[in-house]
Design an enzyme around this catalytic site. Structure first.
Site, PDB file in Angstrom:
ATOM      1  N   ASN A 140       0.694  -1.317   0.338  1.00 57.56           N
ATOM      2  CA  ASN A 140       0.128  -0.158  -0.078  1.00 57.56           C
ATOM      3  C   ASN A 140       0.829   1.025   0.091  1.00 57.56           C
ATOM      4  O   ASN A 140       0.405   2.600  -0.426  1.00 57.56           O
ATOM      5  CB  ASN A 140      -1.210   0.257   1.665  1.00 57.56           C
ATOM      6  CG  ASN A 140      -0.197  -0.205   2.250  1.00 57.56           C
ATOM      7  OD1 ASN A 140       0.899  -0.031   2.473  1.00 57.56           O
ATOM      8  ND2 ASN A 140      -1.233  -0.750   3.608  1.00 57.56           N
ATOM      9  N   ASP A 327      -8.081  17.392  18.346  1.00 49.04           N
ATOM     10  CA  ASP A 327      -6.910  18.390  17.742  1.00 49.04           C
ATOM     11  C   ASP A 327      -7.681  20.031  17.592  1.00 49.04           C
ATOM     12  O   ASP A 327      -8.086  20.440  18.029  1.00 49.04           O
ATOM     13  CB  ASP A 327      -6.260  18.127  16.179  1.00 49.04           C
ATOM     14  CG  ASP A 327      -6.083  18.743  16.202  1.00 49.04           C
ATOM     15  OD1 ASP A 327      -4.468  19.108  16.009  1.00 49.04           O
ATOM     16  OD2 ASP A 327      -5.570  19.779  14.737  1.00 49.04           O
ATOM     17  N   GLU A 356      -6.562  19.466  23.001  1.00 54.79           N
ATOM     18  CA  GLU A 356      -5.414  19.874  22.580  1.00 54.79           C
ATOM     19  C   GLU A 356      -5.616  21.353  22.394  1.00 54.79           C
ATOM     20  O   GLU A 356      -6.364  21.970  22.244  1.00 54.79           O
ATOM     21  CB  GLU A 356      -4.486  19.886  21.065  1.00 54.79           C
ATOM     22  CG  GLU A 356      -3.764  19.991  21.379  1.00 54.79           C
ATOM     23  CD  GLU A 356      -3.058  20.692  19.583  1.00 54.79           C
ATOM     24  OE1 GLU A 356      -1.930  20.188  19.455  1.00 54.79           O
ATOM     25  OE2 GLU A 356      -3.780  20.516  18.942  1.00 54.79           O
TER      26      GLU A 356
END
Length: 612
Positions: A140, A327, A356
């Site tokens: 891959n 995030d 975060e």
């Protein structure tokens, strides 16, 4: 002639709708979820010209919403409590003709799915950047049709690490004492360049084929389960990638903020809390794009908000996650973030979410934690947050020379701010992560200081997270993200150094592996570290002593920054050690028969289990 043209237009419309529905998201759902509401995003050419119907016991078609773009429909369903798993057809009709049909599946939930236990202070999390860890499937490395191929010579290129490589390496992580794994994003990032990091998602329901498949993601979780380990997914609500499929045909004009003009955010995250902030500045932060390759999604749009909330729940249920790391926490609309955390925890009461918020001010970080009473009345429900203030204090405190207000006192004073958090024990603590210089570099590549720092993070309050490669002294010359997120040695065939076997690894690196393994494997069953209180004593003469304790157990930790050994007289700590007479130092394994004095070698940490 007019009649012919009209008939021709009608036939074209019918023919267009008769094409297959291109997307329905979420692609499936589950019977028996806590919330009865399900909203389907349906995408297909001119799909809004069709009427929608379905027939399945326990499902009510509540509404069908047409939006600005005729290629979208939003279908709201109400799911009954006694709904059974199964398949049903969603039919799209024009007049009396069925123009299209979509087979939708309701799956059966796994037993006790709603009661899953999230990551918590009993865990140590290993943070992995998947592209840079292990290339377990070279097949891959290059995927036909994707915009970026493999280029291991480029620090911002794709290097070939994948889910298969992580699966193949779980014994290594388990032997080191890790109990949880956090992966940087693994969803599709079909971007022209620098797509390795994963933070520019182009399909929210698909693992990037260069990492593997959705099925391999589930396989990873199964393998973690066999080892009693947990999985944490990295999600991004603030932005998507500029090559996301909907960027070429958006549902609504306000789906993306500041489009097509593109305004970059001012990055002034304190605007969320600032009582004096102007609305224009707040919007400039929240609605601005993170970078030009990452369009800023508008979470104030109720359809997008619902899409993101359902997407997170879908991944929790589909993979079996125990946690989400979110995030850029302060960048999305904060009211939507409140709704999301509340709805997620209503579905999974024991789940954990860590956000975060990259601020050195604990007042800013604590604003987002569940249970915080804020002056502006804002409530969020994130159980955990990343403890950036403590990370900074430890890095500086270890490296700075000792003085009245520098050195170990910086760590002490950082912890003294814990009164600002509703639950400081559930903060996620870390020496470094994928966005900053490695801790080894931060402390001047001083192995002894690294060891002291690791001992601290693994024994103080909170949930420790360690970045892959810390255990072998991974370093970097440059300060760019592509350098910090370097390849793990031994993860690629032909690597001269192999951290898994020890081949080519320095003696110092092997010693750190052993050091980390000793502390983390001890920590697995050290309930006093998981649940005990923390008491610390003002640093003196380059040493810092603290305790984790309960009514029945106590662990003493002493950090010594000095270039010479120190003998610590312990009567100063009587309010904790009274009644304890001996102990065992868990790193060396040595027995201490008399704890009235403890000898701490130069530039080291000792961790002593006390005995009565």
């Amino acid at each position: 002639m007019k009649q012919i043209v009209t008939l021709f237009i009608i036939l074209i419309a019918l023919n267009v709708v008769a094409q297959n529905v291109e997307r329905v998201e979420p692609p499936n759902w589950w019977a028996g979820m806590q919330s009865p509401d399900l909203q389907l995003l349906v995408y297909g050419e001119a799909i809004s010209t069709a009427d929608v119907s379905l027939d399945y016991p326990g499902i009510e078609l509540v509404s069908v919403t047409k939006v600005e773009n005729p290629n979208y429909l939003f279908v709201d369903l109400k799911l009954g409590k006694d709904l059974k798993p199964g398949k049903f057809e969603i039919q799209f009709t024009t007049g009396k003709k069925v123009a299209a049909s979509y087979s939708y599946e309701l799956w059966e939930r796994k037993e006790n799915s709603a009661n899953r236990e999230g990551f918590n202070p009993s865990d140590v999390i290993c943070l992995i950047t998947p592209d840079r860890f292990v290339n377990g499937d070279t097949g891959n490395d290059e995927v036909e049709g994707m915009k970026e191929g493999m280029d291991r010579s480029y620090n911002y290129g794709r290097h070939g690490g994948d889910l298969r490589g992580i699966i193949n390496s779980l014994d290594y992580l388990q032997n080191l004492g890790y109990t949880a794994v956090w992966l940087n994003p693994v969803l599709e990032n079909d971007m022209p360049e620098a797509s390795y990091h994963g933070y520019a998602c182009t399909d929210f329901y698909k693992v990037d084929p260069r990492y593997g498949s959705n099925e391999e993601y589930v396989e990873l979780k199964r393998e973690l389960d066999k080892r009693g380990m947990k999985l944490i997914m990295d999600l991004i609500f603030n932005h998507c990638g500029s090559e996301h499929w909907w960027m070429y045909d958006m549902p609504m004009k306000d789906w993306i903020n500041n489009y097509p003009e593109i305004k970059i955010t001012n990055h002034r995250r304190t605007l969320n809390q600032d009582p004096h902030a102007s609305e224009v500045d707040v919007r400039g932060m929240v609605d601005g794009w993170f970078v030009k390759e990452m369009p800023d999604m508008n979470q104030k749009n109720p359809f997008l908000a619902k899409y993101l909330i359902q997407n997170s729940i879908w991944w929790v249920e589909y993979v079996g996650l125990e946690g989400i790391r979110q995030d850029t926490w302060p960048y999305p609309d904060k009211n939507m973030m409140s709704v999301w955390t509340n709805e997620l925890l209503e579905e999974y009461p024991n789940f954990n979410v860590v956000g975060e918020e990259w601020s050195m001010n604990p007042a800013i970080v604590s604003y987002w934690q569940k249970g915080k009473y804020n002056a502006d009345g804002y409530k969020n429900y994130a159980p955990s947050m990343m403890d950036f203030p403590l990370q900074s204090a430890v890095a500086q405190g270890l490296k700075n020379e000792e003085s009245w207000d520098y050195g170990l006192i910086q760590i002490y004073e950082a912890l003294s701010n814990d009164f600002q958090y509703p639950d400081a024990g559930n903060l996620t603590i870390f020496p470094d992560n994928h966005d900053m210089s490695r801790f080894y570099v931060q402390v001047g590549e001083d192995v002894d200081l690294l060891k002291i720092g690791l001992a601290f993070f693994l024994t103080t309050r909170g949930i420790p997270q360690i970045y892959y490669g810390t255990e072998i002294l991974m370093r970097h010359d440059g300060s760019e993200h592509g350098d910090i997120r370097a390849d793990f040695p031994g993860g690629w065939e032909g690597d001269k150094v192999n951290a898994f076997t020890g081949e080519g690894l320095s003696d110092e690196a092997k010693a750190i592996q052993k050091y980390v393994s000793a502390i983390q494997n001890w920590r697995k069953t050290a309930s006093v570290i998981h649940d005990g209180k923390l008491m610390h004593f003002i640093p003196e003469d380059g040493t810092y002593t603290y305790f984790r304790y309960t009514e029945d157990e106590a662990v003493m930790v002493i950090l010594n920054k000095n270039a010479e050994a120190k003998t610590i007289t312990t009567n100063r700590f009587n309010e904790v050690i009274s009644g304890y007479k001996s102990g065992k130092e868990i790193i060396s394994g040595k027995t201490i028969s008399d704890i009235s004095e403890i000898n701490v070698p130069a530039k080291s940490a000792v961790i002593v289990e006390l005995s009565k």
